[in-house]
Design a protein around this motif. Sequence first.
Motif, PDB file in Angstrom:
ATOM      1  N   VAL A  61       0.830  -1.211   0.000  1.00  0.00           N
ATOM      2  CA  VAL A  61       0.000   0.000   0.000  1.00  0.00           C
ATOM      3  C   VAL A  61       0.866   1.264   0.000  1.00  0.00           C
ATOM      4  O   VAL A  61       0.605   2.202  -0.755  1.00  0.00           O
ATOM      5  CB  VAL A  61      -0.965  -0.006   1.204  1.00  0.00           C
ATOM      6  CG1 VAL A  61      -1.677   1.324   1.355  1.00  0.00           C
ATOM      7  CG2 VAL A  61      -1.979  -1.132   1.056  1.00  0.00           C
ATOM      8  N   ALA A  62       1.900   1.284   0.815  1.00  0.00           N
ATOM      9  CA  ALA A  62       2.761   2.471   0.888  1.00  0.00           C
ATOM     10  C   ALA A  62       3.501   2.705  -0.425  1.00  0.00           C
ATOM     11  O   ALA A  62       3.635   3.854  -0.872  1.00  0.00           O
ATOM     12  CB  ALA A  62       3.758   2.323   2.037  1.00  0.00           C
ATOM     13  N   THR A  63       3.963   1.642  -1.067  1.00  0.00           N
ATOM     14  CA  THR A  63       4.654   1.798  -2.345  1.00  0.00           C
ATOM     15  C   THR A  63       3.692   2.262  -3.424  1.00  0.00           C
ATOM     16  O   THR A  63       4.039   3.112  -4.256  1.00  0.00           O
ATOM     17  CB  THR A  63       5.326   0.475  -2.752  1.00  0.00           C
ATOM     18  OG1 THR A  63       6.223   0.082  -1.707  1.00  0.00           O
ATOM     19  CG2 THR A  63       6.107   0.626  -4.042  1.00  0.00           C
ATOM     20  N   SER A  64       2.476   1.755  -3.418  1.00  0.00           N
ATOM     21  CA  SER A  64       1.475   2.204  -4.390  1.00  0.00           C
ATOM     22  C   SER A  64       1.157   3.682  -4.191  1.00  0.00           C
ATOM     23  O   SER A  64       1.035   4.441  -5.160  1.00  0.00           O
ATOM     24  CB  SER A  64       0.197   1.390  -4.255  1.00  0.00           C
ATOM     25  OG  SER A  64       0.444   0.041  -4.526  1.00  0.00           O
ATOM     26  N   HIS A  65       1.025   4.103  -2.958  1.00  0.00           N
ATOM     27  CA  HIS A  65       0.749   5.508  -2.661  1.00  0.00           C
ATOM     28  C   HIS A  65       1.927   6.388  -3.076  1.00  0.00           C
ATOM     29  O   HIS A  65       1.740   7.463  -3.650  1.00  0.00           O
ATOM     30  CB  HIS A  65       0.459   5.678  -1.169  1.00  0.00           C
ATOM     31  CG  HIS A  65       0.067   7.060  -0.786  1.00  0.00           C
ATOM     32  ND1 HIS A  65       0.982   7.977  -0.334  1.00  0.00           N
ATOM     33  CD2 HIS A  65      -1.127   7.694  -0.814  1.00  0.00           C
ATOM     34  CE1 HIS A  65       0.364   9.113  -0.086  1.00  0.00           C
ATOM     35  NE2 HIS A  65      -0.925   8.972  -0.375  1.00  0.00           N
ATOM     36  N   HIS A  66       3.122   5.926  -2.805  1.00  0.00           N
ATOM     37  CA  HIS A  66       4.319   6.678  -3.181  1.00  0.00           C
ATOM     38  C   HIS A  66       4.424   6.806  -4.705  1.00  0.00           C
ATOM     39  O   HIS A  66       4.768   7.867  -5.228  1.00  0.00           O
ATOM     40  CB  HIS A  66       5.550   5.983  -2.609  1.00  0.00           C
ATOM     41  CG  HIS A  66       6.843   6.612  -2.971  1.00  0.00           C
ATOM     42  ND1 HIS A  66       7.129   7.932  -2.723  1.00  0.00           N
ATOM     43  CD2 HIS A  66       7.943   6.104  -3.581  1.00  0.00           C
ATOM     44  CE1 HIS A  66       8.349   8.204  -3.157  1.00  0.00           C
ATOM     45  NE2 HIS A  66       8.856   7.115  -3.685  1.00  0.00           N
ATOM     46  N   ALA A  67       4.098   5.734  -5.425  1.00  0.00           N
ATOM     47  CA  ALA A  67       4.118   5.779  -6.889  1.00  0.00           C
ATOM     48  C   ALA A  67       3.070   6.758  -7.414  1.00  0.00           C
ATOM     49  O   ALA A  67       3.326   7.502  -8.364  1.00  0.00           O
ATOM     50  CB  ALA A  67       3.886   4.386  -7.461  1.00  0.00           C
ATOM     51  N   ALA A  68       1.899   6.786  -6.787  1.00  0.00           N
ATOM     52  CA  ALA A  68       0.852   7.730  -7.203  1.00  0.00           C
ATOM     53  C   ALA A  68       1.293   9.169  -6.959  1.00  0.00           C
ATOM     54  O   ALA A  68       1.053  10.047  -7.792  1.00  0.00           O
ATOM     55  CB  ALA A  68      -0.444   7.434  -6.449  1.00  0.00           C
TER      56      ALA A  68
END
Length: 85
Positions: A61-68
């Motif tokens: 979740v944190a990596t997905s948010h960071h990518a967004a």
Amino acid sequence: MSTRNRLSFAELFLATPVTSTLLTVGPLVLALGQLANSYVNGFPPLIAVGFALAMVAFAVVATSHHAAEHRLRRLEATVTPGEGR
């Protein structure tokens, strides 16, 4: 028609290496360390596995948010001020 431009992990790590490492690798190392600690100290594995799964879910979740966030910053950089008025 919109096309999905997927951000590669390599591009994300090159753009922000410290944040990417802390959000992706950090929780995974913490999960592995907790599993090893559980094994060495005889702690019930069910609790350690639950913690490890929570850390893996957090990393995803944190990596997905960071990518967004990175995609949004890159998109905002292409827009010139006053455009669209």
